[in-house]
Design a protein around this motif. Structure first.
Motif, PDB file in Angstrom:
ATOM      1  N   ALA A  69       3.916 -20.767 -10.410  1.00 25.36           N
ATOM      2  CA  ALA A  69       4.049 -19.312 -10.522  1.00 25.36           C
ATOM      3  C   ALA A  69       4.289 -18.848 -11.953  1.00 25.36           C
ATOM      4  O   ALA A  69       4.351 -17.654 -12.214  1.00 25.36           O
ATOM      5  CB  ALA A  69       5.190 -18.833  -9.625  1.00 25.36           C
ATOM      6  N   ALA A  70       4.387 -19.785 -12.889  1.00 24.88           N
ATOM      7  CA  ALA A  70       4.684 -19.443 -14.282  1.00 24.88           C
ATOM      8  C   ALA A  70       3.428 -19.045 -15.049  1.00 24.88           C
ATOM      9  O   ALA A  70       3.291 -19.321 -16.229  1.00 24.88           O
ATOM     10  CB  ALA A  70       5.392 -20.600 -14.959  1.00 24.88           C
ATOM     11  N   LEU A  71       2.527 -18.373 -14.393  1.00 27.46           N
ATOM     12  CA  LEU A  71       1.302 -17.884 -15.017  1.00 27.46           C
ATOM     13  C   LEU A  71       1.553 -16.526 -15.656  1.00 27.46           C
ATOM     14  O   LEU A  71       2.544 -15.864 -15.372  1.00 27.46           O
ATOM     15  CB  LEU A  71       0.199 -17.737 -13.957  1.00 27.46           C
ATOM     16  N   ASN A  72       0.626 -16.093 -16.472  1.00 26.64           N
ATOM     17  CA  ASN A  72       0.635 -14.744 -17.022  1.00 26.64           C
ATOM     18  C   ASN A  72      -0.729 -14.146 -16.677  1.00 26.64           C
ATOM     19  O   ASN A  72      -1.690 -14.319 -17.425  1.00 26.64           O
ATOM     20  CB  ASN A  72       0.885 -14.775 -18.526  1.00 26.64           C
ATOM     21  N   ARG A  73      -0.799 -13.495 -15.534  1.00 25.61           N
ATOM     22  CA  ARG A  73      -2.079 -13.004 -15.022  1.00 25.61           C
ATOM     23  C   ARG A  73      -1.926 -11.605 -14.423  1.00 25.61           C
ATOM     24  O   ARG A  73      -0.875 -11.259 -13.872  1.00 25.61           O
ATOM     25  CB  ARG A  73      -2.614 -13.912 -13.914  1.00 25.61           C
ATOM     26  N   SER A  74      -3.010 -10.838 -14.489  1.00 23.58           N
ATOM     27  CA  SER A  74      -3.043  -9.565 -13.764  1.00 23.58           C
ATOM     28  C   SER A  74      -3.175  -9.883 -12.283  1.00 23.58           C
ATOM     29  O   SER A  74      -3.732 -10.911 -11.894  1.00 23.58           O
ATOM     30  CB  SER A  74      -4.204  -8.694 -14.242  1.00 23.58           C
ATOM     31  N   LEU A  75      -2.630  -8.991 -11.457  1.00 19.59           N
ATOM     32  CA  LEU A  75      -2.553  -9.249 -10.021  1.00 19.59           C
ATOM     33  C   LEU A  75      -2.835  -7.967  -9.250  1.00 19.59           C
ATOM     34  O   LEU A  75      -2.391  -6.892  -9.652  1.00 19.59           O
ATOM     35  CB  LEU A  75      -1.135  -9.751  -9.692  1.00 19.59           C
ATOM     36  N   SER A  76      -3.591  -8.102  -8.168  1.00 23.59           N
ATOM     37  CA  SER A  76      -3.746  -6.975  -7.241  1.00 23.59           C
ATOM     38  C   SER A  76      -3.503  -7.483  -5.831  1.00 23.59           C
ATOM     39  O   SER A  76      -3.825  -8.620  -5.501  1.00 23.59           O
ATOM     40  CB  SER A  76      -5.130  -6.330  -7.353  1.00 23.59           C
ATOM     41  N   CYS A  77      -2.895  -6.626  -5.030  1.00 20.82           N
ATOM     42  CA  CYS A  77      -2.633  -6.943  -3.628  1.00 20.82           C
ATOM     43  C   CYS A  77      -3.102  -5.749  -2.807  1.00 20.82           C
ATOM     44  O   CYS A  77      -2.456  -4.699  -2.803  1.00 20.82           O
ATOM     45  CB  CYS A  77      -1.157  -7.226  -3.399  1.00 20.82           C
ATOM     46  N   ARG A  78      -4.221  -5.924  -2.133  1.00 17.18           N
ATOM     47  CA  ARG A  78      -4.789  -4.852  -1.312  1.00 17.18           C
ATOM     48  C   ARG A  78      -4.248  -4.972   0.102  1.00 17.18           C
ATOM     49  O   ARG A  78      -4.329  -6.034   0.729  1.00 17.18           O
ATOM     50  CB  ARG A  78      -6.310  -4.943  -1.278  1.00 17.18           C
ATOM     51  N   ILE A  79      -3.657  -3.904   0.581  1.00 15.17           N
ATOM     52  CA  ILE A  79      -3.160  -3.848   1.952  1.00 15.17           C
ATOM     53  C   ILE A  79      -4.245  -3.121   2.751  1.00 15.17           C
ATOM     54  O   ILE A  79      -4.394  -1.901   2.662  1.00 15.17           O
ATOM     55  CB  ILE A  79      -1.799  -3.127   2.034  1.00 15.17           C
ATOM     56  N   THR A  80      -5.014  -3.896   3.487  1.00 17.03           N
ATOM     57  CA  THR A  80      -6.243  -3.387   4.092  1.00 17.03           C
ATOM     58  C   THR A  80      -6.018  -2.314   5.143  1.00 17.03           C
ATOM     59  O   THR A  80      -6.763  -1.331   5.180  1.00 17.03           O
ATOM     60  CB  THR A  80      -7.056  -4.544   4.699  1.00 17.03           C
ATOM     61  N   ASP A  81      -4.989  -2.465   5.984  1.00  8.23           N
ATOM     62  CA  ASP A  81      -4.799  -1.485   7.054  1.00  8.23           C
ATOM     63  C   ASP A  81      -4.221  -0.166   6.543  1.00  8.23           C
ATOM     64  O   ASP A  81      -4.374   0.869   7.182  1.00  8.23           O
ATOM     65  CB  ASP A  81      -3.948  -2.047   8.193  1.00  8.23           C
ATOM     66  N   LEU A  82      -3.584  -0.189   5.382  1.00  9.90           N
ATOM     67  CA  LEU A  82      -3.069   1.045   4.776  1.00  9.90           C
ATOM     68  C   LEU A  82      -4.049   1.618   3.750  1.00  9.90           C
ATOM     69  O   LEU A  82      -3.840   2.727   3.255  1.00  9.90           O
ATOM     70  CB  LEU A  82      -1.722   0.782   4.092  1.00  9.90           C
ATOM     71  N   ASP A  83      -5.091   0.849   3.420  1.00 15.64           N
ATOM     72  CA  ASP A  83      -6.075   1.220   2.407  1.00 15.64           C
ATOM     73  C   ASP A  83      -5.381   1.607   1.098  1.00 15.64           C
ATOM     74  O   ASP A  83      -5.620   2.663   0.520  1.00 15.64           O
ATOM     75  CB  ASP A  83      -6.992   2.348   2.895  1.00 15.64           C
ATOM     76  N   VAL A  84      -4.510   0.696   0.654  1.00 17.68           N
ATOM     77  CA  VAL A  84      -3.775   0.897  -0.601  1.00 17.68           C
ATOM     78  C   VAL A  84      -3.799  -0.420  -1.377  1.00 17.68           C
ATOM     79  O   VAL A  84      -3.835  -1.501  -0.785  1.00 17.68           O
ATOM     80  CB  VAL A  84      -2.322   1.370  -0.352  1.00 17.68           C
ATOM     81  N   THR A  85      -3.794  -0.307  -2.696  1.00 11.58           N
ATOM     82  CA  THR A  85      -3.747  -1.482  -3.563  1.00 11.58           C
ATOM     83  C   THR A  85      -2.562  -1.377  -4.502  1.00 11.58           C
ATOM     84  O   THR A  85      -2.377  -0.355  -5.164  1.00 11.58           O
ATOM     85  CB  THR A  85      -5.047  -1.607  -4.392  1.00 11.58           C
ATOM     86  N   PHE A  86      -1.764  -2.432  -4.540  1.00 13.97           N
ATOM     87  CA  PHE A  86      -0.687  -2.566  -5.512  1.00 13.97           C
ATOM     88  C   PHE A  86      -1.237  -3.387  -6.671  1.00 13.97           C
ATOM     89  O   PHE A  86      -1.889  -4.410  -6.447  1.00 13.97           O
ATOM     90  CB  PHE A  86       0.518  -3.288  -4.899  1.00 13.97           C
ATOM     91  N   THR A  87      -0.988  -2.956  -7.892  1.00 10.10           N
ATOM     92  CA  THR A  87      -1.441  -3.704  -9.052  1.00 10.10           C
ATOM     93  C   THR A  87      -0.254  -4.008  -9.949  1.00 10.10           C
ATOM     94  O   THR A  87       0.741  -3.278  -9.961  1.00 10.10           O
ATOM     95  CB  THR A  87      -2.495  -2.915  -9.858  1.00 10.10           C
ATOM     96  N   GLY A  88      -0.367  -5.095 -10.662  1.00 17.04           N
ATOM     97  CA  GLY A  88       0.713  -5.483 -11.553  1.00 17.04           C
ATOM     98  C   GLY A  88       0.400  -6.780 -12.262  1.00 17.04           C
ATOM     99  O   GLY A  88      -0.759  -7.101 -12.507  1.00 17.04           O
ATOM    100  N   ARG A  89       1.445  -7.536 -12.535  1.00 18.68           N
ATOM    101  CA  ARG A  89       1.309  -8.796 -13.256  1.00 18.68           C
ATOM    102  C   ARG A  89       2.165  -9.877 -12.607  1.00 18.68           C
ATOM    103  O   ARG A  89       3.230  -9.587 -12.062  1.00 18.68           O
ATOM    104  CB  ARG A  89       1.745  -8.640 -14.709  1.00 18.68           C
ATOM    105  N   LEU A  90       1.687 -11.085 -12.710  1.00 20.92           N
ATOM    106  CA  LEU A  90       2.471 -12.276 -12.397  1.00 20.92           C
ATOM    107  C   LEU A  90       2.794 -12.885 -13.752  1.00 20.92           C
ATOM    108  O   LEU A  90       1.897 -13.328 -14.470  1.00 20.92           O
ATOM    109  CB  LEU A  90       1.672 -13.253 -11.541  1.00 20.92           C
ATOM    110  N   GLU A  91       4.064 -12.825 -14.135  1.00 21.49           N
ATOM    111  CA  GLU A  91       4.495 -13.334 -15.434  1.00 21.49           C
ATOM    112  C   GLU A  91       5.773 -14.123 -15.284  1.00 21.49           C
ATOM    113  O   GLU A  91       6.744 -13.632 -14.685  1.00 21.49           O
ATOM    114  CB  GLU A  91       4.783 -12.181 -16.404  1.00 21.49           C
TER     115      GLU A  91
END
Length: 115
Positions: free
Chosen positions: A29-51
């Motif tokens: 988990a010690a990566l430095n990457r952009s991240l998106s998590c799409r919640i399909t039933d809510l039709d919403v996307t959370f965006t952020g970073r894994l750092e």
């Protein structure tokens, strides 16, 4: 059906879990990457970073991701909550198609220890 607030709380809880992990999980988990998590039933996307082993949610918006993140997740809100609460095994959910994970090949190899 999970709410947007419950999903955001689950992502924060997942971040805390990753940050307190040891060994291979911490290393993966010690990566430095952009991240998106799409919640399909809510039709919403959370965006952020894994750092440094922590997920930082920077934004949320309706619909699919606006930009292609380096690590992309997609699932229902209920599956996110179940996974974070330990009721749904990530590897089995991924293998069955309930959870989608897309990333570069090297990142997938590194993330496999999280499975």
């Amino acid at each position: 059906m999970a709410t947007m607030a419950e999903c955001r709380t689950a992502l924060d809880k997942l971040s805390d879990t990753l940050a307190s992990a040891d060994g291979d999980v911490r290393s993966a988990a010690a990566l430095n990457r952009s991240l998106s998590c799409r919640i399909t039933d809510l039709d919403v996307t959370f965006t952020g970073r894994l750092e440094n082993g922590r997920i930082t949610v920077l934004d949320s918006h309706p619909g699919p991701p606006r930009e292609k993140a380096e690590i992309r997740l997609a699932m229902t809100g209920d599956d996110l909550l179940a996974m974070v609460d330990g009721e749904l095994n990530f590897a089995k959910a991924w293998a069955s198609g309930r959870v989608k994970l897309e990333a570069g090949f090297r990142d997938l190899l590194r993330l496999r220890s999280l499975l």
